[in-house]
Design an enzyme around this catalytic site. Structure first.
Site, PDB file in Angstrom:
ATOM      1  NE  ARG A  81     -72.038 -39.689  33.981  1.00 44.98           N
ATOM      2  CZ  ARG A  81     -70.832 -39.156  33.635  1.00 44.98           C
ATOM      3  NH1 ARG A  81     -70.617 -38.107  33.025  1.00 44.98           N
ATOM      4  NH2 ARG A  81     -69.671 -39.972  33.752  1.00 44.98           N
ATOM      5  CD  GLU A 112     -76.893 -38.049  26.897  1.00 44.52           C
ATOM      6  OE1 GLU A 112     -76.740 -37.072  27.650  1.00 44.52           O
ATOM      7  OE2 GLU A 112     -75.924 -38.842  26.628  1.00 44.52           O
ATOM      8  CG  HIS A 130     -73.116 -36.147  26.538  1.00 43.38           C
ATOM      9  ND1 HIS A 130     -73.401 -37.385  27.145  1.00 43.38           N
ATOM     10  CD2 HIS A 130     -71.915 -35.760  27.290  1.00 43.38           C
ATOM     11  CE1 HIS A 130     -72.831 -37.674  28.267  1.00 43.38           C
ATOM     12  NE2 HIS A 130     -71.775 -36.695  28.044  1.00 43.38           N
TER      13      HIS A 130
END
Length: 337
Positions: free
Chosen positions: A248, A276, A295
């Site tokens: 994370r 993000e 990601h």
């Protein structure tokens, strides 16, 4: 009462339509309909006023599933099970679900596989200095004495420290076990004996960060893990060490990481960030000692079918009266992703 093998409970897809289409191929739908009564063309992206809820016993969820709150559950009196065809259930399974006594399953273990594979590749490439050597080779376009330019590079007896014995962390330890690496593990919920069973030596977080050639993060995003690697801890990393984050973005102080990376003192392989997406002006996009990916470590493309298979397996178990193989328990959510 669980259904008997002669009954087919009603089921409903509750997720984003594009995720249903990506996850469930015709063969998966065919297999699923052998166990449950489901309309394969109907996907509930919004459960407000969803008429099918009143008869549904199993919700098959994934990314984009609406929150299953008290209002939704009140319109789903027959609901008994949630089978999540993705990782974390925290985004949609609420306290109301646990109060109802719903049984919940997740495909987090299936999703952990590609994340672990990405991490192992990053570990091996980091110690081998693959990205840096490729950059030098591209610039010089000639054979050089790589041992002279990168003294001590390679994976033999390098120290890799994992932060968190999560599903991904445990899978990474399993995949790294055949290599000649020294493995460290920092996790407050694991003791020395448990770490040894996983093939690692249990140490404190500061010791792990200071002693590792590669530090790989596998902890959940919790209040106590926010900026777990702050400026102080990043400063403990060895010169030339690599930080890998496939967990994370909030585990790392982005400003502190950027400041360290800009100096070139440490390297980083970052698949998740805070925020993000990073601002377009972030130096992390272009630094030669940073590999920044969007990601992608988790299940994508063909890897989605592993998740689907896991979810359909769980539906089959439920319909056969068997317990879930990948059950999620409320008590464990406080320390999980």
């Amino acid at each position: 009462m669980r259904p008997t093998p002669t009954t087919r409970p009603r089921a409903l897809f509750a997720m984003g339509r594009r995720h249903r289409d990506a996850l469930f191929a015709p063969a998966d739908i065919q297999r699923l309909t052998a166990y449950v009564d489901i309309d394969p063309d109907h996907v509930a992206e919004d459960l407000a006023g969803e008429p099918a809820l009143k008869d549904v016993e199993i919700l098959i969820t994934s990314w984009g599933c609406p929150v299953l709150d008290e209002e939704v559950l009140a319109r789903a009196p027959a609901l008994k099970a949630v089978v999540h065809a993705a990782g974390s259930v925290k985004h949609h399974v609420t306290h109301a679900c646990w109060d109802r006594g719903l049984v919940v399953s997740s495909a987090a273990a299936a999703n952990a596989v590609p994340v672990a594979e990405y991490t192992v590749a990053a570990v091996l490439f980091a110690n081998k200095r693959v990205l840096e050597i490729a950059g030098v080779y591209r610039d010089h376009r000639a054979a050089l004495d790589w041992s002279q330019h990168f003294p001590g590079f390679g994976n033999y007896r390098r120290t890799v420290g994992l932060v968190g014995a999560s599903l991904v962390g445990r899978k990474v330890l399993e995949l790294l076990r055949p290599y000649d690496l020294d493995l460290l593990l920092a996790d407050p919920h694991v003791d020395a004996a448990q770490a040894a069973e996983l093939g690692a030596r249990h140490v404190g977080l500061d010791e792990l960060v200071a002693d590792s050639d590669v530090v790989s993060l596998h902890a959940p995003a919790l209040p106590e893990t926010h900026h777990l690697l702050d400026a102080r801890r990043l400063s403990l990393m060895r010169d030339g060490a690599t930080l890998i984050n496939t967990a994370r973005g909030s585990l790392v102080d982005t400003d502190a990481l950027t400041a360290e990376a800009v100096t070139g003192r440490i390297r980083a392989v970052i698949d998740v960030t805070e925020p993000e997406v990073l601002p377009a002006t972030s130096p992390l996009y272009s630094l030669p000692n940073v590999l920044l990916t969007p990601h992608i470590a988790g299940s994508l493309g063909g890897e989605l079918h592993r998740i689907t298979s896991s979810a359909v397996d769980e539906v089959q178990r439920y319909c056969s009266g068997e317990p879930f193989a990948h059950a999620v328990y409320h008590a464990a959510l406080a320390t999980s992703a």
